[in-house]
Write a protein that holds these residues in place. Structure first.
Motif, mmCIF file in Angstrom:
data_model
loop_
_atom_site.group_PDB
_atom_site.id
_atom_site.type_symbol
_atom_site.label_atom_id
_atom_site.label_comp_id
_atom_site.label_asym_id
_atom_site.label_seq_id
_atom_site.Cartn_x
_atom_site.Cartn_y
_atom_site.Cartn_z
ATOM 1 N N GLY A 39 -6.499 -2.144 0.264
ATOM 2 C CA GLY A 39 -7.097 -1.268 1.276
ATOM 3 C C GLY A 39 -8.261 -1.972 1.955
ATOM 4 N N THR A 59 -4.760 -0.113 -9.409
ATOM 5 C CA THR A 59 -6.085 0.176 -8.862
ATOM 6 C C THR A 59 -6.626 -1.021 -8.082
ATOM 7 N N LEU A 96 0.825 -1.218 0.000
ATOM 8 C CA LEU A 96 0.000 0.000 0.000
ATOM 9 C C LEU A 96 0.858 1.267 0.000
ATOM 10 N N SER A 116 -10.875 9.289 4.759
ATOM 11 C CA SER A 116 -10.473 8.924 3.400
ATOM 12 C C SER A 116 -11.679 8.394 2.651
ATOM 13 N N ARG A 132 -4.785 -1.148 -4.799
ATOM 14 C CA ARG A 132 -5.196 -0.036 -3.927
ATOM 15 C C ARG A 132 -6.559 -0.317 -3.284
ATOM 16 N N ASN A 133 -7.529 -0.720 -4.109
ATOM 17 C CA ASN A 133 -8.888 -0.932 -3.597
ATOM 18 C C ASN A 133 -9.016 -2.209 -2.767
ATOM 19 N N ASN A 144 -13.450 5.777 -0.232
ATOM 20 C CA ASN A 144 -13.338 4.390 -0.735
ATOM 21 C C ASN A 144 -12.533 3.516 0.220
ATOM 22 N N GLN A 145 -11.499 2.783 -0.289
ATOM 23 C CA GLN A 145 -10.686 1.951 0.610
ATOM 24 C C GLN A 145 -9.288 2.541 0.815
ATOM 25 N N ASP A 146 -9.131 3.824 0.553
ATOM 26 C CA ASP A 146 -7.846 4.462 0.857
ATOM 27 C C ASP A 146 -7.661 4.531 2.369
ATOM 28 N N ASN A 147 -6.421 4.627 2.803
ATOM 29 C CA ASN A 147 -6.126 4.761 4.233
ATOM 30 C C ASN A 147 -4.840 5.571 4.386
ATOM 31 N N SER A 167 -1.899 4.079 2.253
ATOM 32 C CA SER A 167 -1.955 4.211 0.786
ATOM 33 C C SER A 167 -1.948 5.677 0.363
ATOM 34 N N LEU A 168 -2.312 6.581 1.288
ATOM 35 C CA LEU A 168 -2.289 8.007 0.969
ATOM 36 C C LEU A 168 -0.903 8.617 1.206
#
Ligand code: MN3
Length: 203
Positions: free
Chosen positions: A76, A69, A56, A146, A72-73, A148-151, A154-155
């Motif tokens: 996450g 993608t 991530l 955040s 990431r999704n 969607n499934q970002d955290n 991952s950010l």
């Protein structure tokens, strides 16, 4: 092979805060699907020797956009739900003690103020997403939200998430319908502060 966190409690053990069908669907379907899809993407990307945190934090190194993608999704989704289910418990609720209680007081003034701020972030996340309590290496606490499934990993922050609020509709809609703030308020009755403290100490 990444393994989904297994619930150490029965699906109805979090009632009345979280109903049985929501736990069964959320953990048994949504989280299971994120896990399966993450494992597939990890294999396709040739990253089976990496940890989920490493993957991530280094999404930019994956050249293929569709694969990036997917990582990431689903990565996450895998990581976030492991944390979510790990930090709620039928024995939860109350307030943290010891070092985490001190750090919360230092960062936010009081536990009530912390609760108010993270609840406002969770309620204010437009659409699907999460609110986070995280810590950096030095032990300082941060709040964030955040989509969607970002955290926070991952950010690209240097923070480690230690507690979270899932505000995707699948987390609360069967019981709370459109009343997201009611779900957020009730969730504090099952937050396992011992588990959160352990994550803080091992960040
Ligand atoms: Mn969820």
């Amino acid at each position: 092979m990444f393994k989904q966190y297994e619930l150490p409690y029965a699906a109805d053990a979090l009632e009345p805060v979280i109903d049985k069908l929501t736990v069964e669907t959320h953990h048994g379907k949504h989280h299971a699907t994120y896990t399966a899809n993450f494992n597939k993407a990890v294999e396709d990307a040739g990253l089976t020797d990496k940890s989920v945190e490493e993957i991530l934090a280094n999404l930019d190194s994956v050249a293929d956009e569709a694969l990036r993608t997917a990582l990431r999704n689903n990565g996450g989704g895998y990581y976030n739900h492991n944390l979510y289910f790990k930090t709620i418990s039928p024995d939860g609720g109350g307030e943290p003690e010891g070092i985490l209680a001190e750090k919360i007081k230092e960062a936010f003034g009081s536990f009530e103020e912390f609760k108010k701020q993270i609840s406002a972030l969770a309620a204010g996340q437009f659409g699907s997403g999460w609110a986070w309590l995280s810590a950096d290496k030095e032990g300082k606490l941060y709040l964030s939200k955040s989509a969607n499934q970002d955290n926070p990993i991952s950010l690209g922050t240097s923070q480690t998430p230690i507690m979270c609020i899932d505000v995707w509709e699948h987390a609360y809609y069967l019981k709370y319908k459109n009343l997201r703030p009611d779900y957020i308020a009730a969730l504090f009755d099952v937050i396992d502060w011992k588990a959160v403290t352990e994550l803080y100490e091992n960040r």
